[in-house]
Design a protein around this motif. Structure first.
Motif, PDB file in Angstrom:
ATOM      1  N   LEU A 119       0.828  -1.199   0.000  1.00 12.59           N
ATOM      2  CA  LEU A 119       0.000   0.000   0.000  1.00 12.59           C
ATOM      3  C   LEU A 119       0.871   1.261   0.000  1.00 12.59           C
ATOM      4  CD1 LEU A 119      -3.068  -1.015   2.182  1.00 12.59           C
ATOM      5  CD2 LEU A 119      -3.003  -0.554  -0.254  1.00 12.59           C
ATOM      6  N   ASP A 120       1.852   1.261  -0.874  1.00 14.11           N
ATOM      7  CA  ASP A 120       2.533   2.504  -1.193  1.00 14.11           C
ATOM      8  C   ASP A 120       3.121   2.373  -2.597  1.00 14.11           C
ATOM      9  OD1 ASP A 120       4.571   0.776  -0.631  1.00 14.11           O
ATOM     10  OD2 ASP A 120       5.486   1.997   0.924  1.00 14.11           O
ATOM     11  N   GLY A 121       3.588   3.495  -3.136  1.00 14.10           N
ATOM     12  CA  GLY A 121       4.133   3.502  -4.489  1.00 14.10           C
ATOM     13  C   GLY A 121       3.047   3.315  -5.536  1.00 14.10           C
ATOM     14  N   ASP A 122       3.471   3.200  -6.792  1.00 12.59           N
ATOM     15  CA  ASP A 122       2.503   3.080  -7.876  1.00 12.59           C
ATOM     16  C   ASP A 122       1.689   1.787  -7.766  1.00 12.59           C
ATOM     17  OD1 ASP A 122       3.202   5.474  -8.970  1.00 12.59           O
ATOM     18  OD2 ASP A 122       4.579   4.632 -10.451  1.00 12.59           O
ATOM     19  N   VAL A 123       2.351   0.708  -7.349  1.00 10.20           N
ATOM     20  CA  VAL A 123       1.617  -0.556  -7.241  1.00 10.20           C
ATOM     21  C   VAL A 123       0.601  -0.475  -6.110  1.00 10.20           C
ATOM     22  CG1 VAL A 123       3.302  -1.716  -5.728  1.00 10.20           C
ATOM     23  CG2 VAL A 123       1.827  -3.068  -7.234  1.00 10.20           C
ATOM     24  N   GLY A 124       0.951   0.183  -5.041  1.00 13.73           N
ATOM     25  CA  GLY A 124       0.015   0.349  -3.939  1.00 13.73           C
ATOM     26  C   GLY A 124      -1.211   1.149  -4.354  1.00 13.73           C
ATOM     27  N   LEU A 125      -0.980   2.193  -5.137  1.00 13.32           N
ATOM     28  CA  LEU A 125      -2.098   2.993  -5.636  1.00 13.32           C
ATOM     29  C   LEU A 125      -2.974   2.160  -6.574  1.00 13.32           C
ATOM     30  CD1 LEU A 125      -3.616   5.656  -5.942  1.00 13.32           C
ATOM     31  CD2 LEU A 125      -1.959   6.326  -7.697  1.00 13.32           C
ATOM     32  N   ALA A 126      -2.329   1.333  -7.408  1.00 10.54           N
ATOM     33  CA  ALA A 126      -3.099   0.490  -8.341  1.00 10.54           C
ATOM     34  C   ALA A 126      -3.968  -0.507  -7.578  1.00 10.54           C
ATOM     35  CB  ALA A 126      -2.144  -0.245  -9.281  1.00 10.54           C
ATOM     36  N   TYR A 127      -3.406  -1.124  -6.545  1.00 14.58           N
ATOM     37  CA  TYR A 127      -4.193  -2.073  -5.737  1.00 14.58           C
ATOM     38  C   TYR A 127      -5.360  -1.359  -5.057  1.00 14.58           C
ATOM     39  CZ  TYR A 127      -0.614  -5.764  -6.089  1.00 14.58           C
ATOM     40  OH  TYR A 127       0.244  -6.728  -6.531  1.00 14.58           O
ATOM     41  N   ALA A 128      -5.069  -0.212  -4.458  1.00 13.35           N
ATOM     42  CA  ALA A 128      -6.124   0.515  -3.748  1.00 13.35           C
ATOM     43  C   ALA A 128      -7.252   0.883  -4.708  1.00 13.35           C
ATOM     44  CB  ALA A 128      -5.541   1.768  -3.087  1.00 13.35           C
ATOM     45  N   ALA A 129      -6.885   1.386  -5.901  1.00 14.97           N
ATOM     46  CA  ALA A 129      -7.900   1.773  -6.882  1.00 14.97           C
ATOM     47  C   ALA A 129      -8.716   0.558  -7.320  1.00 14.97           C
ATOM     48  CB  ALA A 129      -7.237   2.438  -8.076  1.00 14.97           C
TER      49      ALA A 129
END
Lengths: 147, 373
Positions: B112-122
């Motif tokens: 839940l951080d960085g670009d991958v974290g944002l992608a998962y959250a979205a």
């Protein structure tokens, strides 16, 4: 006290834990190694259906490292918070004075010894409601309702 | 069932509000379900180890029944993944007017951080809207954010908050730094900008063990210890002056229990009295800041052996407008709305506020949104 038939024995094979409704009360019927048991199907703590719980024996530890399993002392463990009630009495041995679930006598009787329907009816008084009823009959292997 | 429903309904809340459950957990039917909402750019990383269903148990010890109610398993998939079973066991049985959902077990174990974290959250947020909020108007959603990445979290809050069916922003209570730290200010700012409360829910990995005193061996320890990081987050948010910087931010302490709060308020007030000149200047004493900015959900409700002591604790807290009913369905420490906080113990007015009236004030935006949706 009235005797209520909850179904033929064949509907309750060994291992059965099932909810039935009898006289507007939800009951949990158990057919365990020690026979038939019936409890009010509502945990006194939060109201979960005990018929959805886990049947367990008791374990005692007379000294550290030594465990005695008593499978004949049967308890139903609530599926939510794990409160346990003795099948035979409905009593919780964690806190037997404050947590107890209603327990009912159960018996298996030959069909010939059931009270006649007329005797059961004689204890009842007519209620305020009438449910719409339909004729039902069996034709070949099917139950048919006439609407 | 009819009797239960009628009892819950009659005791629920003020007219028109109904019973509002602030803490309900939906779940993916399988990890693969999320890929429909995840850009293909991330599929390989997701397939090779999303974290879902893997590391989450490390904080729980040997959890009883895998932390789930024993009767909440659907025919397939994990508890919380079957909408019909959730309707039967929660919404319909207790006549729940609104249930605020969040898949916390899944989200706490993915990056839940960085670009991958944002992608998962979205992906989780889009899944929430598509698979849950669109299918039953009684559902509201919690927003998943990349917790440790303030700027990206704020970006995701702004994107999702346009959908008023999302009623809160969800953070795990264990974070890498205490929440008063500047790295989290963008989240507080976005919450204020969008008029959404922030929930702190049990879970997260943080920079230390949740207890602050090492790893627990048994679930009974971990379960009890989860109250501790809540206290630390309250102290951090108050002492950092976060509420002077963001005066409209509201924080929900969800599943953190209640009993520790009175003593914490006394202790903070005393410390502020003697040491306040060495910290950020606060516009009020800590206990009053708590009463203006914090809300507390009820589950797992403290059950003192002398029942009246629960009422004494509520009196000590003196924040009856800020308690919110929560069931935590389908988890094993579920509180049944028709059994907890009986009017005979806490009074009809108090019960009505907790079962729905207070929540209706807090999430008024979401209630209006879902009614018109």
């Amino acid at each position: 006290m009235v005797n209520v038939v909850v179904g033929p024995v064949s509907d309750f094979p060994l291992g059965t834990m099932r909810q039935v409704t009898a006289q507007n009360r939800k009951l949990a019927i158990f057919h365990s190694a020690t026979g038939f048991h019936a409890l009010r199907d509502s945990c006194p703590h939060m109201g979960a259906a005990l018929s959805g719980g886990t049947l367990v024996g008791s374990v005692e530890a007379p000294q550290p490292g030594c465990y005695e399993h008593h499978p004949e002392q049967e308890f139903i463990r609530c599926p939510w918070h794990g409160w346990e009630y003795e099948l035979a009495t409905g009593r919780s041995w964690f806190d037997p004075q404050h947590n107890r679930v209603a327990n009912y006598e159960t018996s298996v009787v030959p069909s010939g010894e059931l009270p006649a329907l007329a005797d059961v009816r004689s204890t009842l008084v007519e209620g305020p409601f009438t449910a719409e009823s339909f004729s039902v009959f069996v034709e070949d292997d099917y139950v048919v309702v006439q609407l | 069932m009819t009797q239960v429903t009628e009892r819950a309904s009659a005791a629920a809340a003020r007219p028109g509000v109904g019973l509002i459950d602030l803490d309900v957990h939906n779940a993916l039917t399988s990890a693969a379900e999320l890929k429909k909402y995840l850009p293909s750019r991330w599929h390989r990383a997701y397939d090779e180890g999303s974290g879902i269903g893997s590391a989450r148990w490390m904080q729980f010890g040997a959890a009883r029944l895998g932390v789930f109610r024993g009767d909440a398993w659907p025919a397939s998939g994990p508890p919380g993944s079957d909408l019909d079973l959730m309707r039967e066991q929660l919404l319909d049985r207790y006549n729940v007017s609104r249930a605020v959902l969040h898949p916390v077990l899944e989200t706490m174990s993915v990056s839940l951080d960085g670009d991958v974290g944002l992608a998962y959250a979205a992906a989780f947020n889009d899944w929430m809207a598509d698979r849950w909020l669109d299918r039953d108007p009684r559902f509201l959603g919690g927003i998943t954010v990349p917790i440790e990445d303030g700027e990206r979290a704020a970006k995701e809050i702004d994107r999702v908050a346009a959908d008023h069916r999302f009623a809160k922003i969800v953070l795990t209570v264990a974070t890498r730094e205490p929440l008063g730290a500047p790295r989290y200010w963008p989240i507080l700012e976005a919450a204020e900008r969008n008029g959404l409360p922030i929930t702190l829910h049990v879970g997260g990995y943080g920079s230390a063990t949740p207890s602050g005193a090492g790893w627990a061996s048994f679930h009974v320890e971990a379960h009890t210890n989860w109250a501790l990081p809540y206290a630390a987050q309250v102290v951090s948010l108050v002492a950092s002056g976060a509420f002077d910087r963001f005066p409209n931010v509201q924080i929900i302490l969800e599943e953190g229990s209640l009993g520790w709060m009175p003593a914490l308020m006394w202790r903070m007030d005393r410390a502020h009295q003697v040491l306040g000149d060495r910290m950020a200047e606060l516009s009020n004493v800590p206990s009053e800041i708590v009463r203006k900015h914090f809300w507390m959900t009820t589950q797992p409700l403290d059950e003192p052996p002398v029942r009246g002591q629960l009422v004494e604790m509520f009196d000590m807290l003196d924040m009856s407008d800020r308690f919110l009913f929560s069931s935590d369905y389908p988890h094993h420490d579920f509180d049944a709305p028709d059994r907890v906080l009986p009017a005979s113990l806490v009074g009809q007015e108090f019960r009505a506020k907790v079962m729905g009236g207070n929540a209706a004030t807090l999430i008024a935006r979401a209630l209006g949104g879902s009614a018109s949706a």
